[in-house]
Design a protein around this motif. Structure first.
Motif, PDB file in Angstrom:
ATOM      1  N   ALA A 107       0.853  -1.195   0.000  1.00 60.05           N
ATOM      2  CA  ALA A 107       0.000   0.000   0.000  1.00 60.05           C
ATOM      3  C   ALA A 107       0.882   1.235   0.000  1.00 60.05           C
ATOM      4  O   ALA A 107       1.934   1.268   0.643  1.00 60.05           O
ATOM      5  CB  ALA A 107      -0.938   0.008   1.202  1.00 60.05           C
ATOM      6  N   TYR A 108       0.438   2.256  -0.745  1.00 60.04           N
ATOM      7  CA  TYR A 108       1.162   3.522  -0.827  1.00 60.04           C
ATOM      8  C   TYR A 108       0.248   4.637  -0.336  1.00 60.04           C
ATOM      9  O   TYR A 108      -0.918   4.721  -0.732  1.00 60.04           O
ATOM     10  CB  TYR A 108       1.591   3.805  -2.265  1.00 60.04           C
ATOM     11  CG  TYR A 108       2.563   2.799  -2.822  1.00 60.04           C
ATOM     12  CD1 TYR A 108       3.945   2.980  -2.692  1.00 60.04           C
ATOM     13  CD2 TYR A 108       2.094   1.658  -3.466  1.00 60.04           C
ATOM     14  CE1 TYR A 108       4.826   2.048  -3.212  1.00 60.04           C
ATOM     15  CE2 TYR A 108       2.975   0.721  -3.982  1.00 60.04           C
ATOM     16  CZ  TYR A 108       4.340   0.920  -3.854  1.00 60.04           C
ATOM     17  OH  TYR A 108       5.214   0.016  -4.370  1.00 60.04           O
ATOM     18  N   THR A 109       0.788   5.483   0.502  1.00 61.43           N
ATOM     19  CA  THR A 109       0.048   6.639   1.021  1.00 61.43           C
ATOM     20  C   THR A 109       1.029   7.775   1.268  1.00 61.43           C
ATOM     21  O   THR A 109       2.195   7.528   1.619  1.00 61.43           O
ATOM     22  CB  THR A 109      -0.702   6.286   2.326  1.00 61.43           C
ATOM     23  OG1 THR A 109      -1.264   7.476   2.854  1.00 61.43           O
ATOM     24  CG2 THR A 109       0.234   5.686   3.356  1.00 61.43           C
ATOM     25  N   PRO A 110       0.626   9.037   1.051  1.00 64.14           N
ATOM     26  CA  PRO A 110       1.535  10.172   1.263  1.00 64.14           C
ATOM     27  C   PRO A 110       2.071  10.272   2.689  1.00 64.14           C
ATOM     28  O   PRO A 110       3.027  10.987   2.944  1.00 64.14           O
ATOM     29  CB  PRO A 110       0.655  11.377   0.927  1.00 64.14           C
ATOM     30  CG  PRO A 110      -0.391  10.852   0.018  1.00 64.14           C
ATOM     31  CD  PRO A 110      -0.649   9.462   0.464  1.00 64.14           C
ATOM     32  N   GLN A 111       1.476   9.539   3.648  1.00 61.31           N
ATOM     33  CA  GLN A 111       1.941   9.615   5.032  1.00 61.31           C
ATOM     34  C   GLN A 111       3.265   8.859   5.235  1.00 61.31           C
ATOM     35  O   GLN A 111       3.930   9.038   6.268  1.00 61.31           O
ATOM     36  CB  GLN A 111       0.865   9.039   5.954  1.00 61.31           C
ATOM     37  CG  GLN A 111      -0.429   9.869   5.921  1.00 61.31           C
ATOM     38  CD  GLN A 111      -1.586   9.148   6.575  1.00 61.31           C
ATOM     39  OE1 GLN A 111      -1.569   7.920   6.639  1.00 61.31           O
ATOM     40  NE2 GLN A 111      -2.577   9.887   7.040  1.00 61.31           N
ATOM     41  N   PHE A 112       3.625   8.007   4.248  1.00 59.66           N
ATOM     42  CA  PHE A 112       4.872   7.259   4.348  1.00 59.66           C
ATOM     43  C   PHE A 112       5.719   7.518   3.109  1.00 59.66           C
ATOM     44  O   PHE A 112       5.187   7.857   2.042  1.00 59.66           O
ATOM     45  CB  PHE A 112       4.594   5.756   4.482  1.00 59.66           C
ATOM     46  CG  PHE A 112       3.822   5.400   5.735  1.00 59.66           C
ATOM     47  CD1 PHE A 112       4.450   5.324   6.970  1.00 59.66           C
ATOM     48  CD2 PHE A 112       2.457   5.185   5.664  1.00 59.66           C
ATOM     49  CE1 PHE A 112       3.721   5.000   8.100  1.00 59.66           C
ATOM     50  CE2 PHE A 112       1.727   4.873   6.797  1.00 59.66           C
ATOM     51  CZ  PHE A 112       2.365   4.776   8.030  1.00 59.66           C
ATOM     52  N   ASP A 113       7.024   7.361   3.237  1.00 58.55           N
ATOM     53  CA  ASP A 113       7.947   7.643   2.140  1.00 58.55           C
ATOM     54  C   ASP A 113       8.099   6.475   1.182  1.00 58.55           C
ATOM     55  O   ASP A 113       8.788   6.587   0.165  1.00 58.55           O
ATOM     56  CB  ASP A 113       9.319   8.041   2.687  1.00 58.55           C
ATOM     57  CG  ASP A 113       9.267   9.367   3.433  1.00 58.55           C
ATOM     58  OD1 ASP A 113      10.058   9.554   4.379  1.00 58.55           O
ATOM     59  OD2 ASP A 113       8.420  10.202   3.066  1.00 58.55           O
ATOM     60  N   GLU A 114       7.524   5.332   1.507  1.00 57.42           N
ATOM     61  CA  GLU A 114       7.598   4.183   0.619  1.00 57.42           C
ATOM     62  C   GLU A 114       6.403   3.274   0.897  1.00 57.42           C
ATOM     63  O   GLU A 114       5.651   3.482   1.860  1.00 57.42           O
ATOM     64  CB  GLU A 114       8.908   3.411   0.824  1.00 57.42           C
ATOM     65  CG  GLU A 114       9.122   2.919   2.257  1.00 57.42           C
ATOM     66  CD  GLU A 114      10.476   2.265   2.447  1.00 57.42           C
ATOM     67  OE1 GLU A 114      11.301   2.346   1.537  1.00 57.42           O
ATOM     68  OE2 GLU A 114      10.696   1.657   3.503  1.00 57.42           O
ATOM     69  N   GLY A 115       6.200   2.313   0.007  1.00 61.83           N
ATOM     70  CA  GLY A 115       5.092   1.400   0.200  1.00 61.83           C
ATOM     71  C   GLY A 115       5.291   0.529   1.435  1.00 61.83           C
ATOM     72  O   GLY A 115       6.406   0.192   1.823  1.00 61.83           O
ATOM     73  N   TYR A 116       4.183   0.164   2.072  1.00 60.50           N
ATOM     74  CA  TYR A 116       4.270  -0.683   3.255  1.00 60.50           C
ATOM     75  C   TYR A 116       3.411  -1.930   3.033  1.00 60.50           C
ATOM     76  O   TYR A 116       2.389  -1.884   2.354  1.00 60.50           O
ATOM     77  CB  TYR A 116       3.824   0.069   4.513  1.00 60.50           C
ATOM     78  CG  TYR A 116       2.415   0.537   4.496  1.00 60.50           C
ATOM     79  CD1 TYR A 116       2.090   1.785   3.957  1.00 60.50           C
ATOM     80  CD2 TYR A 116       1.381  -0.240   4.994  1.00 60.50           C
ATOM     81  CE1 TYR A 116       0.791   2.234   3.927  1.00 60.50           C
ATOM     82  CE2 TYR A 116       0.068   0.205   4.964  1.00 60.50           C
ATOM     83  CZ  TYR A 116      -0.215   1.444   4.436  1.00 60.50           C
ATOM     84  OH  TYR A 116      -1.506   1.884   4.422  1.00 60.50           O
ATOM     85  N   PRO A 117       3.841  -3.068   3.582  1.00 64.92           N
ATOM     86  CA  PRO A 117       3.116  -4.322   3.344  1.00 64.92           C
ATOM     87  C   PRO A 117       1.761  -4.330   4.046  1.00 64.92           C
ATOM     88  O   PRO A 117       1.612  -3.784   5.136  1.00 64.92           O
ATOM     89  CB  PRO A 117       4.058  -5.394   3.923  1.00 64.92           C
ATOM     90  CG  PRO A 117       4.882  -4.663   4.914  1.00 64.92           C
ATOM     91  CD  PRO A 117       5.059  -3.284   4.396  1.00 64.92           C
ATOM     92  N   LEU A 118       0.789  -4.942   3.392  1.00 65.28           N
ATOM     93  CA  LEU A 118      -0.548  -5.061   3.966  1.00 65.28           C
ATOM     94  C   LEU A 118      -0.668  -6.359   4.758  1.00 65.28           C
ATOM     95  O   LEU A 118      -0.131  -7.414   4.364  1.00 65.28           O
ATOM     96  CB  LEU A 118      -1.601  -5.063   2.861  1.00 65.28           C
ATOM     97  CG  LEU A 118      -1.800  -3.762   2.093  1.00 65.28           C
ATOM     98  CD1 LEU A 118      -2.785  -3.991   0.954  1.00 65.28           C
ATOM     99  CD2 LEU A 118      -2.303  -2.678   3.021  1.00 65.28           C
ATOM    100  N   GLU A 119      -1.383  -6.250   5.873  1.00 62.74           N
ATOM    101  CA  GLU A 119      -1.696  -7.467   6.604  1.00 62.74           C
ATOM    102  C   GLU A 119      -2.742  -8.255   5.840  1.00 62.74           C
ATOM    103  O   GLU A 119      -3.422  -7.736   4.957  1.00 62.74           O
ATOM    104  CB  GLU A 119      -2.204  -7.108   7.999  1.00 62.74           C
ATOM    105  CG  GLU A 119      -1.166  -6.385   8.856  1.00 62.74           C
ATOM    106  CD  GLU A 119      -1.724  -6.016  10.223  1.00 62.74           C
ATOM    107  OE1 GLU A 119      -2.911  -6.350  10.463  1.00 62.74           O
ATOM    108  OE2 GLU A 119      -0.984  -5.410  11.010  1.00 62.74           O
ATOM    109  N   GLU A 120      -2.868  -9.514   6.200  1.00 63.37           N
ATOM    110  CA  GLU A 120      -3.785 -10.389   5.470  1.00 63.37           C
ATOM    111  C   GLU A 120      -5.227  -9.877   5.546  1.00 63.37           C
ATOM    112  O   GLU A 120      -5.963  -9.882   4.566  1.00 63.37           O
ATOM    113  CB  GLU A 120      -3.703 -11.800   6.044  1.00 63.37           C
ATOM    114  CG  GLU A 120      -4.527 -12.816   5.250  1.00 63.37           C
ATOM    115  CD  GLU A 120      -4.304 -14.236   5.725  1.00 63.37           C
ATOM    116  OE1 GLU A 120      -5.120 -15.102   5.421  1.00 63.37           O
ATOM    117  OE2 GLU A 120      -3.269 -14.476   6.410  1.00 63.37           O
TER     118      GLU A 120
END
Length: 840
Positions: A107-120
């Motif tokens: 998932a990508y969101t402007p609150q983070f500088d890179e994509g973060y993995p999604l939980e199941e």
């Protein structure tokens, strides 16, 4: 009276009383039922309008999301930086865009500088979403912890990887925007789904904060199970209607309307039954007293019955009249909302689409210029629609005031012609503007509002006149019956489609447009004529209209304008001989009169051929004219052809000027090749002819603002106070393109400090935004004017603001500002104002 007759009479009286009571009960029941049904209908209508507003809001979000998706589809799922850049560009203070890579579970969101993995569980949420696009039911945001609502759309990245884009925003913001209230804030609304789950909760104090389902609230109040099941079935089947239930220890009416953009969602309005029935209860109480008096006055039963019957008829007529008026008002407002929704969306779609096309064709300058031209035209249309709505609101609330000040009638008419020229040329229409008996050019009036009146009339003339049709404006001055005033008549005529007599009667009512297939595709809010009439009334004038279907329309505006002290006579000119040629007799008479007043001898003719013959005869006599003025468009020999013939036959260098109500740029090349000396634009006033003679015959220099159409500000140093970076960039580049040097500060305090530090005369002009942080533009202007230095009192200060009403112009003057420029900026007007003050 005999006992039997008495008994019969008594029975007759009892029967009359019983009939009266029965009739009274039936009447009360009918009135009560009618009023209740009407009230419920009104609530349903308001609920439907609120539903429409929410649908529109959701559609706008979906369009914005589609725009983002169209960009994400071009990106690779491996390029997280590009994905984040697109999301950051779209996200605002409350709204947040999220992009999900389903295949890689990122998932990508402007609150983070890179994509973060999604939980199941998070991945499952997106995989279970139905359809290609839609709206999620409210959920708690994992990041902010607040209830959130989100639009989503499925798409594929450039390599085919599936993904979802989602726009989220706090549920509270939507609740604040779309909460409906009724009957003095006693009623409120929910948005629920088909199962009764509350999606959007009203902020109203009676709104239940504990329960999550509407049926849970209803079930606890002891309501009839069959009625509850009927309400439940209506929601499941997508129906619209009303129901009555107990709620908070009293009866309430539940009006429900299904949403169009979100399947299975409803807007439900809840209003106390007692509030709805207050009017009916009052009528019932009064009627009960009335019938009690009937029983007491049974001896005059017949007369009283007749009076009662007439009274009942009047009441029913009044109710019917009120009902029709309410329906008419609701229909007009609904039509207005529909028109405005269409007319606003049309230019908005053009702006978004043309911006995209300009971006796609950035390497093709010709196409980009055309796209930018269309964006500008659509933007002007949007501004016009918004101004109409704001003007109507100001006028109807009594908050609009006229800003009467010294103004030039010549400048007003010249600007009007400049605005209307492109519309006329685009539709290949014949346009003529004539003056009659004009004695005063400088007057005291609200030039902005008079320009608005005339522009509304001319815009309608161009829109409703077919190609190659005719439009004319006649301005006539006559003596006024009011002291220190001149009476002006402005007549705008066209050869357009005209109007039906029944529509002419309602022409000046708000939201009114004629039902005609010929005008259905023409943009308009139906407010222009209503605003025009209101402004003319405010100016103490009168407006009339004459029209027939297929024979065009004539608008006549009568105004008494106050004379200004500055309207002094122009000094006489030397003995000169001029030749004027125009096929319009009124223009010839006007020019001859003006020139006579200036002490100039004028020979006037109405054809190009006659003008050539007069010029040739004067040359043979050795008495060449000092100046020749020729209309561009004349039958037979036009102005350009006449110039060629005069040059060829006489060989002399007499100045020859072309005049026209059309744009000089259209004929400039041909005119230059024909050795035309110059150009003046119709309508030409006495001062126009005076300047023309000074420049082309007596060869006296005129100010740059008068003698040249080019904007040259080389060597000028301008200080601009503006807190918006985009506005800073646009204005800076526009001014620097003219040769000016621009220095920018971000608020009023910085502007005051920078001016105080500068050497006297370092700046030639200050552009001052009004709404700025730290210190606003008004206060900054006051502090600059109060400084103990000479240039602080003389430097021109222009207000730049989105507040464009007369009281805002007056506020700028009170703060010591010289001019008022309304946002969005009219660039040509801004440049003319800068020229006027810097070349004064």
């Amino acid at each position: 009276m005999e006992p039997k007759r008495k008994q019969k009479f008594f029975l007759l009286v009892l029967a009359a009383i019983a009939a009266s009571l029965a009739a009274g009960w039936y009447y009360l029941y009918s009135v009560q039922n009618s009023l209740w049904n009407k009230a419920v209908t009104d609530i349903l209508e308001v609920t439907a309008q609120g539903r429409h507003a929410l649908d529109t809001y959701v559609e706008k979000d979906q369009e914005n999301l589609q725009f983002i998706v169209s960009g994400l589809e071009k990106e690779s799922p491996e390029d997280g930086a590009a994905i984040l850049e697109r999301l950051r560009a779209a996200s605002g203070t409350d709204a947040l865009y999220v992009c999900v890579d389903l295949e890689n579970r990122l998932a990508y969101t402007p609150q983070f500088d890179e994509g973060y993995p999604l939980e199941e569980a998070q991945t499952a949420v997106f995989e279970q979403l139905e359809g290609e696009r839609g709206i999620r039911e409210p959920f708690i945001n994992d990041y902010s912890g607040v209830w959130t609502i989100g639009n989503y759309q499925r798409f594929a990245f450039a390599d085919g990887t599936p993904g979802y884009a989602q726009k989220t925003q706090p549920l509270k913001e939507i609740a604040e925007r779309f909460s409906l209230t009724f009957y003095g804030d006693t009623g409120f609304s929910y948005v629920v789904n088909q199962q009764g789950n509350i999606m959007i909760r009203s902020l109203h104090p009676n709104s239940n904060r504990t329960f999550q389902n509407l049926f849970d609230i209803i079930d606890l109040q002891g309501n009839d199970p069959q009625q509850v099941e009927g309400f439940r079935a209506a929601l499941e089947n997508g129906k619209r209607g009303a129901a009555r239930f107990r709620y908070q220890q009293e009866d309430y009416v539940f009006c429900y309307v299904p949403m169009e953009t979100i399947g299975g969602w409803y807007v439900v309005s809840i209003v106390p039954d007692r509030v709805i029935m207050e009017q009916a209860d009052t009528i019932m109480q009064n009627s009960q007293i009335f019938f009690f008096i009937i029983v007491i006055g049974i001896l005059v039963l017949t007369a009283f019955f007749l009076v009662s019957r007439d009274s009942a008829r009047q009441v029913l007529k009044a109710e019917e009249k009120a009902r029709r008026a309410a329906e008419s008002a609701n229909l007009a407002k609904s039509q207005f909302l529909s028109n405005m929704s269409h007319d606003i969306r049309t230019p908005m779609n053009a702006i978004v689409g043309m911006a995209r096309l300009a971006s796609d064709h950035a390497a093709e300058p010709d196409k980009v210029k055309e796209y930018l031209k269309n964006i500008s035209m659509s933007g002007q249309l949007l501004v016009g629609l918004i101004n109409d709505i704001l003007d109507l609101s100001k006028i109807e609330s009594g908050k609009m005031a006229l800003n009467n000040s010294t103004a030039s009638l010549e400048q007003l008419m010249t600007e009007l012609v400049n605005i209307i020229q492109p519309l006329v040329q685009q539709r290949k229409q014949a346009f003529e503007i004539r003056l009659h008996g004009i004695r005063h050019e400088i007057l005291c009036f609200d030039s902005l509002r008079l320009n608005q009146v005339l522009l509304n009339l001319l815009s309608n003339a161009t829109k409703f006149t077919p190609e190659e049709g005719e439009i004319s404006v006649d301005v006539t001055e006559t003596p006024s019956q009011k002291p220190d005033c001149a009476h002006f008549t402005f007549r705008v005529a066209d050869s357009g489609i005209g109007m039906k007599p029944e529509f002419v009667k309602n022409l000046f009512e708000s939201f009114t447009r004629e039902k005609d297939s010929r005008v259905d595709q023409i943009e308009g809010s139906g407010l222009g004529m209503a605003i025009t009439k209101m402004i003319v009334d405010m100016m103490g004038g009168e407006i009339r209209v004459e029209s027939e279907p297929g024979r065009g329309t004539v608008f006549t505006v009568e105004l008494d304008l106050q004379l200004a002290c500055e309207d002094s006579e122009l000094p006489p000119l030397p003995a000169l001989r001029l030749l004027v040629a125009d096929d319009d007799p009124a223009t010839c008479r006007s020019a001859e009169s003006f020139l006579r007043e200036l002490g100039v001898q004028a020979d006037v003719t109405e054809s190009g051929r006659a003008a050539v013959e007069k010029a040739l005869a004067a040359h043979r006599q050795g008495r060449d004219y000092d100046l020749v003025l020729l209309d561009w468009k004349m039958p037979g020999v036009n102005g350009i052809q006449a110039v060629r013939a005069i040059r060829r036959e006489t060989g002399c260098e007499v100045p020859v000027i072309i005049f026209s109500a059309y744009d000089w740029a259209r004929i400039e090349r041909e005119a230059t090749e024909a050795d035309v000396t110059g150009f003046i634009q119709k309508p030409f006033f006495k001062s126009t002819l005076y300047r023309c003679i000074l420049q082309y015959v007596l060869h006296k220099d005129l100010p740059a603002a008068v003698s040249s159409g080019e904007i040259k500000l080389a060597g000028k140093h301008i200080l601009m106070a503006e807190d918006n970076e985009l506005n800073q960039e646009i204005t800076r580049e526009l001014l620097e393109n003219t040769g000016a040097e621009v220095e920018i500060v971000n608020n009023g305090k910085q502007c005051v400090e920078r001016f105080a530090r500068s050497a006297p005369g370092a700046f030639d002009l200050i552009l001052m935004d009004v709404q700025m942080p730290v210190m606003n533009g008004y206060e900054a202007a006051r502090q600059i004017r109060a400084m103990a230095r000479a240039d602080a009192r003389t430097i021109p200060i222009f207000a730049i603001t989105a507040d464009a009403f007369a009281e805002d112009v007056e506020a700028a003057k009170q703060a010591g500002m010289n001019s008022h420029l309304a946002k969005p900026l009219d660039i040509p007007h801004m440049m003319r104002e800068i020229q006027k003050y810097l070349h004064a």
